[in-house]
Design an enzyme around this catalytic site. Sequence first.
Site, PDB file in Angstrom:
ATOM      1  N   HIS A 306       0.572  -1.211   0.047  1.00 16.32           N
ATOM      2  CA  HIS A 306      -0.144  -0.193   0.322  1.00 16.32           C
ATOM      3  C   HIS A 306       0.591   1.270  -0.197  1.00 16.32           C
ATOM      4  O   HIS A 306       1.817   1.827   0.261  1.00 16.32           O
ATOM      5  CB  HIS A 306      -0.896   0.463   1.346  1.00 16.32           C
ATOM      6  CG  HIS A 306      -2.234   0.424   0.892  1.00 16.32           C
ATOM      7  ND1 HIS A 306      -2.281   2.548   1.220  1.00 16.32           N
ATOM      8  CD2 HIS A 306      -3.309   0.860   0.842  1.00 16.32           C
ATOM      9  CE1 HIS A 306      -3.256   2.286   0.999  1.00 16.32           C
ATOM     10  NE2 HIS A 306      -4.358   1.696   0.892  1.00 16.32           N
ATOM     11  N   ASP A 363      -7.731  -5.229  -0.146  1.00 20.83           N
ATOM     12  CA  ASP A 363      -8.310  -6.570  -1.076  1.00 20.83           C
ATOM     13  C   ASP A 363      -7.955  -7.790  -0.956  1.00 20.83           C
ATOM     14  O   ASP A 363      -8.462  -8.526  -1.542  1.00 20.83           O
ATOM     15  CB  ASP A 363      -7.178  -5.700  -2.521  1.00 20.83           C
ATOM     16  CG  ASP A 363      -8.523  -4.701  -2.540  1.00 20.83           C
ATOM     17  OD1 ASP A 363      -7.689  -2.756  -3.298  1.00 20.83           O
ATOM     18  OD2 ASP A 363      -9.486  -4.233  -2.952  1.00 20.83           O
TER      19      ASP A 363
HETATM   20  C1  SDX Z   1      -6.249  -0.280  -3.246  1.00 19.58           C
HETATM   21  O1  SDX Z   1      -3.963   4.459  -2.248  1.00 19.58           O
HETATM   22  C2  SDX Z   1      -5.661   3.815  -1.597  1.00 19.58           C
HETATM   23  O2  SDX Z   1      -6.038   4.367  -0.082  1.00 19.58           O
HETATM   24  C3  SDX Z   1      -6.140   2.878  -2.356  1.00 19.58           C
HETATM   25  C4  SDX Z   1      -6.915   1.528  -1.317  1.00 19.58           C
HETATM   26  C5  SDX Z   1      -8.216   2.940  -1.301  1.00 19.58           C
HETATM   27  O3  SDX Z   1      -9.307   1.775   0.255  1.00 19.58           O
HETATM   28  O4  SDX Z   1      -8.417   3.629  -1.652  1.00 19.58           O
HETATM   29  O5  SDX Z   1      -6.231   1.551  -0.327  1.00 19.58           O
HETATM   30  C6  SDX Z   1      -7.509   0.250  -2.400  1.00 19.58           C
HETATM   31  O6  SDX Z   1      -6.344   0.413  -3.752  1.00 19.58           O
HETATM   32  C7  SDX Z   1      -5.739  -0.354  -2.309  1.00 19.58           C
HETATM   33  C8  SDX Z   1      -4.146  -1.096  -2.706  1.00 19.58           C
HETATM   34  C9  SDX Z   1      -4.607  -2.737  -3.978  1.00 19.58           C
HETATM   35  N1  SDX Z   1      -3.932  -2.873  -4.920  1.00 19.58           N
HETATM   36  C10 SDX Z   1      -2.834  -4.263  -5.116  1.00 19.58           C
HETATM   37  O7  SDX Z   1      -3.181  -4.443  -3.995  1.00 19.58           O
HETATM   38  C11 SDX Z   1      -1.448  -4.310  -6.147  1.00 19.58           C
HETATM   39  C12 SDX Z   1      -0.593  -4.218  -5.401  1.00 19.58           C
HETATM   40  N2  SDX Z   1       0.080  -4.066  -4.727  1.00 19.58           N
HETATM   41  C13 SDX Z   1       1.087  -3.509  -5.746  1.00 19.58           C
HETATM   42  O8  SDX Z   1       0.710  -3.281  -6.809  1.00 19.58           O
HETATM   43  C14 SDX Z   1       1.307  -1.519  -4.427  1.00 19.58           C
HETATM   44  O9  SDX Z   1       2.122  -2.214  -2.871  1.00 19.58           O
HETATM   45  C15 SDX Z   1       0.346   0.058  -4.866  1.00 19.58           C
HETATM   46  C16 SDX Z   1      -0.133  -0.527  -6.133  1.00 19.58           C
HETATM   47  C17 SDX Z   1      -0.746  -0.815  -3.838  1.00 19.58           C
HETATM   48  C18 SDX Z   1       1.559   0.488  -3.824  1.00 19.58           C
HETATM   49  O10 SDX Z   1       2.228   0.829  -4.738  1.00 19.58           O
HETATM   50  P1  SDX Z   1       3.000   1.954  -4.523  1.00 19.58           P
HETATM   51  O11 SDX Z   1       2.982   2.604  -3.325  1.00 19.58           O
HETATM   52  O12 SDX Z   1       4.023   2.786  -5.633  1.00 19.58           O
HETATM   53  O13 SDX Z   1       4.886   0.662  -4.418  1.00 19.58           O
HETATM   54  P2  SDX Z   1       6.399   0.329  -5.546  1.00 19.58           P
HETATM   55  O14 SDX Z   1       5.241   0.162  -6.105  1.00 19.58           O
HETATM   56  O15 SDX Z   1       7.104   1.438  -5.944  1.00 19.58           O
HETATM   57  O16 SDX Z   1       6.610  -0.456  -4.993  1.00 19.58           O
HETATM   58  C19 SDX Z   1       7.605  -0.457  -3.750  1.00 19.58           C
HETATM   59  C20 SDX Z   1       8.169  -1.618  -4.489  1.00 19.58           C
HETATM   60  C21 SDX Z   1       8.440  -2.669  -5.261  1.00 19.58           C
HETATM   61  O17 SDX Z   1       9.817  -3.306  -5.357  1.00 19.58           O
HETATM   62  P3  SDX Z   1      11.250  -2.479  -5.615  1.00 19.58           P
HETATM   63  O18 SDX Z   1      10.985  -2.217  -6.813  1.00 19.58           O
HETATM   64  O19 SDX Z   1      11.463  -1.937  -4.405  1.00 19.58           O
HETATM   65  O20 SDX Z   1      12.014  -4.007  -5.901  1.00 19.58           O
HETATM   66  O21 SDX Z   1       7.489  -2.632  -3.729  1.00 19.58           O
HETATM   67  C22 SDX Z   1       7.374  -3.774  -4.608  1.00 19.58           C
HETATM   68  C23 SDX Z   1       8.176  -3.168  -5.720  1.00 19.58           C
HETATM   69  O22 SDX Z   1       8.253  -3.991  -6.620  1.00 19.58           O
HETATM   70  N3  SDX Z   1       5.515  -4.485  -3.957  1.00 19.58           N
HETATM   71  C24 SDX Z   1       5.389  -5.304  -4.792  1.00 19.58           C
HETATM   72  C25 SDX Z   1       4.028  -5.319  -4.128  1.00 19.58           C
HETATM   73  N4  SDX Z   1       3.742  -4.097  -4.331  1.00 19.58           N
HETATM   74  C26 SDX Z   1       4.390  -3.068  -3.969  1.00 19.58           C
HETATM   75  N5  SDX Z   1       6.529  -6.550  -5.242  1.00 19.58           N
HETATM   76  C27 SDX Z   1       5.144  -7.763  -4.838  1.00 19.58           C
HETATM   77  N6  SDX Z   1       4.033  -7.630  -4.320  1.00 19.58           N
HETATM   78  C28 SDX Z   1       3.067  -6.625  -4.275  1.00 19.58           C
HETATM   79  N7  SDX Z   1       2.138  -6.573  -3.622  1.00 19.58           N
END
Ligand code: SDX
Length: 430
Positions: A306, A363
């Site tokens: 998140h 989720d």
């Molecule tokens: C919602 O914003 C809100 O409040 C949203 C929400 C709401 O109520 O409105 O809470 C609802 O959207 C919840 C999130 C649902 N999405 C997912 O579950 C999809 C999986 N999660 C990710 O794609 C991610 O964690 C996000 C999109 C939620 C957040 O992304 P960020 O803050 O841009 O983080 P990032 O992509 O920069 O990740 C940082 C690191 C990366 O690794 P490195 O590049 O440092 O090696 O963490 C890794 C990412 O690859 N990472 C994950 C991951 N989430 C982040 N790796 C594997 N699985 C994951 N789920």
Amino acid sequence: MSETAKLELDGKAYQLPVIVGSGGERALDISSLRQTAGCITLDDAYANTGACQSAITYIDGDQGILRYRGIPIEELAEHSTFIETAFLLIYGRLPVRAEMRRLSDLLTQNEMIHEDMKFHFEGFPPNAHPMAILSAMINASSCFHPRLLEGYSPEHFDLQAARLMSKVRTIAAFAFRKSRGLPIIYPKPVYKYTANFLHMMFSEPYQDYDLKPEVVRALDLIFLLHADHEQNCSTTTVRMIASAQANLFACAAGGVCALWGPLHGGANQAVIQMLEEIHTTGDDGSKFLAAVKDKSDRARLMGFGHRVYKNYDPRAKIIKAQCHKLLRQLKADDPLLAIAHKLEEAALKDEYFVSRKLYPNVDFYSGIIMRAIGIPVEMFTVIFAIGRMPGWIAHYKEVMDRKNGRIYRPRQVYVGPLLQSYVPIEQRAD
Ligand code: SDX
């Protein structure tokens, strides 16, 4: 004397006011930066940028705290209902009985959609995604309420807000029935909000759906837990559109489109598809987690991570407990719940996830509840949108109530060619 921060640029010092939020979070006010220092700031994906000051929802991502108008989500989950919480978010306080009755009456009076809307449903192919239908039909339904297009007015707002919250349910249920080639089921005034939605989704012309109280309560809780989440992607989209003074329905239709993304509200659908894939391949989750950590594969553990929560999402905790409670009440089982548990247990001990502070978010478990209720996976994000509607309405109202509200219009750092001339096609190199 309010605190300031000093910025030094080109040998000059600039004082930036420091704004302090209710929870102590500090922000540098850069609203005069371009005018005084001739420069802007750059913040990819707005990870460090406050777009507004808001009084609706408070999140402390490090502590895993979520409060609607200051009330902890845990207390609302235990004592409140989705519609009472909707009133709290929109109007800033818990309603008295007369206000609850008025909102309930407005929702009942506006639960039908114009009969001509049925023709719009005929135009969609059977496999049309319900989020596409929802966004289109929210805008279409605004055409039957021309006063909406006269712009925001506090005296009409209550009716428009109730109209949107009520009709979004009906549109969603009609879209589902249409996609299955089933006759649409009209709402019944005798049913309250969530029961009426389940009735429209699952009753038949010859037999009403058996509204089990535990199922109604579970879905009402899902709606409540999704009701708002401060400046998330879809809510910021709604605020952006509202800042242009577009009407409430247009703002909500835009919010639906943003929520549809798999990184946002579409994640609940992606979680179940992920769990089903793990289940059908006979993997115990370890192969999948290995793929997630493999830089070349970059699969994502959907429902984890998140932007704000660097701790367990408090909504996920409540939903996880509700999963077990509902499956027990229904004497049902779901092999995907066991897989979700295994993934969570393994991830919370795995350095890849721990070092990145990746925890279950709203989720991760919500789909298990929706499956237990019988909601098809393609409707999961629609359920999220119905739940999020009061939050979008509250933020729309907050934008429209601003004193001399300005249109949102961020700047950019241009990195393209600075100047070049037009070249006639015959002179262009193939
Ligand atoms: C919602 O914003 C809100 O409040 C949203 C929400 C709401 O109520 O409105 O809470 C609802 O959207 C919840 C999130 C649902 N999405 C997912 O579950 C999809 C999986 N999660 C990710 O794609 C991610 O964690 C996000 C999109 C939620 C957040 O992304 P960020 O803050 O841009 O983080 P990032 O992509 O920069 O990740 C940082 C690191 C990366 O690794 P490195 O590049 O440092 O090696 O963490 C890794 C990412 O690859 N990472 C994950 C991951 N989430 C982040 N790796 C594997 N699985 C994951 N789920």
